[in-house]
Design an enzyme around this catalytic site. Structure first.
Site, PDB file in Angstrom:
ATOM      1  N   ARG A 241      10.048   2.903   8.628  1.00 30.63           N
ATOM      2  CA  ARG A 241       9.713   3.760   9.761  1.00 30.63           C
ATOM      3  C   ARG A 241      10.698   4.919   9.893  1.00 30.63           C
ATOM      4  NH1 ARG A 241       8.294  -0.821  14.282  1.00 30.63           N
ATOM      5  NH2 ARG A 241       6.164  -1.230  13.560  1.00 30.63           N
TER       6      ARG A 241
ATOM      7  N   GLU B 123       3.227  -0.930   3.369  1.00 31.09           N
ATOM      8  CA  GLU B 123       1.985  -1.582   3.795  1.00 31.09           C
ATOM      9  C   GLU B 123       1.456  -2.521   2.715  1.00 31.09           C
ATOM     10  OE1 GLU B 123       0.816  -1.824   6.626  1.00 31.09           O
ATOM     11  OE2 GLU B 123       1.872  -0.235   7.682  1.00 31.09           O
TER      12      GLU B 123
ATOM     13  N   LEU C 189       6.797 -11.908  -4.633  1.00 33.81           N
ATOM     14  CA  LEU C 189       5.880 -11.403  -3.598  1.00 33.81           C
ATOM     15  C   LEU C 189       4.464 -11.939  -3.803  1.00 33.81           C
ATOM     16  CD1 LEU C 189       6.872  -7.638  -3.145  1.00 33.81           C
ATOM     17  CD2 LEU C 189       6.907  -9.401  -1.393  1.00 33.81           C
TER      18      LEU C 189
ATOM     19  N   TYR D  94      -7.826  -0.817   5.497  1.00 31.18           N
ATOM     20  CA  TYR D  94      -6.634  -0.971   6.328  1.00 31.18           C
ATOM     21  C   TYR D  94      -5.523  -0.012   5.874  1.00 31.18           C
ATOM     22  CZ  TYR D  94      -2.159  -2.593   7.820  1.00 31.18           C
ATOM     23  OH  TYR D  94      -0.892  -2.600   8.321  1.00 31.18           O
TER      24      TYR D  94
ATOM     25  N   ASP E 137      -5.955  -4.747  10.720  1.00 37.84           N
ATOM     26  CA  ASP E 137      -5.472  -5.911   9.980  1.00 37.84           C
ATOM     27  C   ASP E 137      -5.561  -7.139  10.887  1.00 37.84           C
ATOM     28  OD1 ASP E 137      -3.447  -5.597  11.784  1.00 37.84           O
ATOM     29  OD2 ASP E 137      -1.819  -5.703  10.310  1.00 37.84           O
TER      30      ASP E 137
ATOM     31  N   THR F  58      -4.442 -18.439  -3.063  1.00 40.33           N
ATOM     32  CA  THR F  58      -5.453 -18.200  -2.035  1.00 40.33           C
ATOM     33  C   THR F  58      -6.596 -19.221  -2.118  1.00 40.33           C
ATOM     34  OG1 THR F  58      -4.962 -15.883  -2.379  1.00 40.33           O
ATOM     35  CG2 THR F  58      -6.835 -16.376  -0.957  1.00 40.33           C
TER      36      THR F  58
END
Ligand code: SF4
Length: 350
Positions: free
Chosen positions: A30, A42, A85, A124, A142, A303
């Site tokens: 930011r 993001e 990640l 998004y 999101d 997932t």
């Protein structure tokens, strides 16, 4: 699906902007509105906690400070930077996107529609970049935003459908405040991340829009948002081999398509082997004398799949070239080994 109450969504705008001005967390991405920074953060923040992303973000920017550097990054280096990640296609798409941008002068497009044409940028992320970097009235819907809005509207429609997302995206985009679009996007995300939280009770007492919130009024907040019934994950068993010869461990590349495509892995086979099966597997390869050092069970959840794993650590006399043999330093610095396998590396002391 119920009609979304556009008037109530519009009433959220000013209180959220005021609250965000006073309560925004100080996050590295930011510090400016540079699209490369917003985009990278993001993508990293999808499926990963803010605190975990901080370190990755800093290391990634050191190695690839702009789209040109990212476009030129060797794939092994890219995947190493992403190691841990998960969802490695995100990293590959980042680079594919960077290459397209670099070929066209390096600038990001400014509208949501144009951004969505780039690899790995969906609704998004496009909304986030367009609103935060270019002040476009483009919502970024999101999980946080879905949750906040479902609660404010006390809407028990399942939110995890493309139709609901699209309807909320359109309804929110219509109330975006001119000149404060980026702040509004971030205020919604921030409220969902810090106040209107997903697990446990939301902190309604600290919420700037509690007066507007129908779920708070009706006592339904903890049961919202609703989701579609989940299909179960497929369960798979795998036997993993931690083959060590001297100071080196055997790894191999996974296939270029499918789960963990193109990444390194420890050799493994479907099923859970017993010691006799492990002996037969080892005997079928030119590993020389093999000694079983230890056995450990592990688990990894993707997932759609859960792997239940049994890892056999074997000391081998020979290092055949059907595998790639790497040192601890190479594993630490160069070889991107997914967490599913990396969990077993503590088996042996090097
Ligand atoms: S009042 Fe509570 S449930 Fe409603 S938006 Fe605020 S934190 Fe979420």
């Amino acid at each position: 699906m119920k009609d979304l109450d556009a008037a109530r969504l519009a009433q959220m705008v000013q209180p959220l902007l005021d609250w965000f001005s006073a309560n925004a967390r100080d996050l590295p991405w930011r510090a400016d509105r540079e699209p490369y920074h917003v985009w990278l953060s993001e993508i990293m923040l999808q499926q990963t906690r803010v605190e975990a992303v901080r370190g990755y973000y800093a290391r990634f920017l050191d190695a690839a400070p702009d789209v040109f550097a990212l476009a030129a990054l060797p794939e092994d280096k890219l995947l190493k930077l992403w190691e841990g990640l998960g969802y490695y296609n995100r990293a590959r798409n980042l680079q594919a996107c960077a290459r397209i941008l670099a070929e066209n002068g390096g600038a990001f497009p400014e509208t949501k529609d144009a951004l969505k044409k780039l690899p790995g940028i969906g609704d998004y992320t496009a909304g986030a970049i367009a609103s935060i970097c270019f002040e476009q009235p483009a919502a970024a819907v999101d999980g946080n935003v879905l949750r906040v809005c479902a609660r404010v509207l006390d809407d028990d429609t399942p939110v995890d459908t493309p139709a609901y997302r699209a309807a909320l995206d359109a309804a929110l985009s219509a109330v975006y405040p001119s000149g404060r679009c980026g702040a509004f996007t971030q205020s919604l995300m921030e409220l969902g991340a810090t106040v209107c939280v997903p697990n446990g009770a939301p902190k309604c007492g600290a919420c700037p829009i509690s007066d507007l919130c129908l779920a708070r009024k009706n006592g339904t907040a903890s049961s919202l948002p609703k989701k579609q019934p989940k299909r179960g994950r497929r369960a798979e068993n795998r036997t993993v081999f931690l083959l060590r010869c001297g100071n080196r461990v055997a790894v191999e590349k996974r296939p270029e398509t499918g789960l963990l495509a193109g990444l390194w892995q420890l050799p493994n086979e479907p099923g859970l082997y017993d010691e006799a099966q492990v002996g037969a597997w080892a005997a079928a390869r030119p590993l020389g004398d093999v000694r079983l050092r230890s056995v450990r069970d592990g688990r990894h959840i993707f997932t759609h799949i859960t792997w239940t794993m049994r890892c056999y650590a074997l000391a081998c006399a020979q290092a055949p070239d059907c595998f790639t043999w790497v040192t601890p330093d190479e594993l630490r610095g160069e070889v991107s080994l997914p967490t599913a396998f990396r969990q077993f590396l503590t088996l042996d002391e090097w």
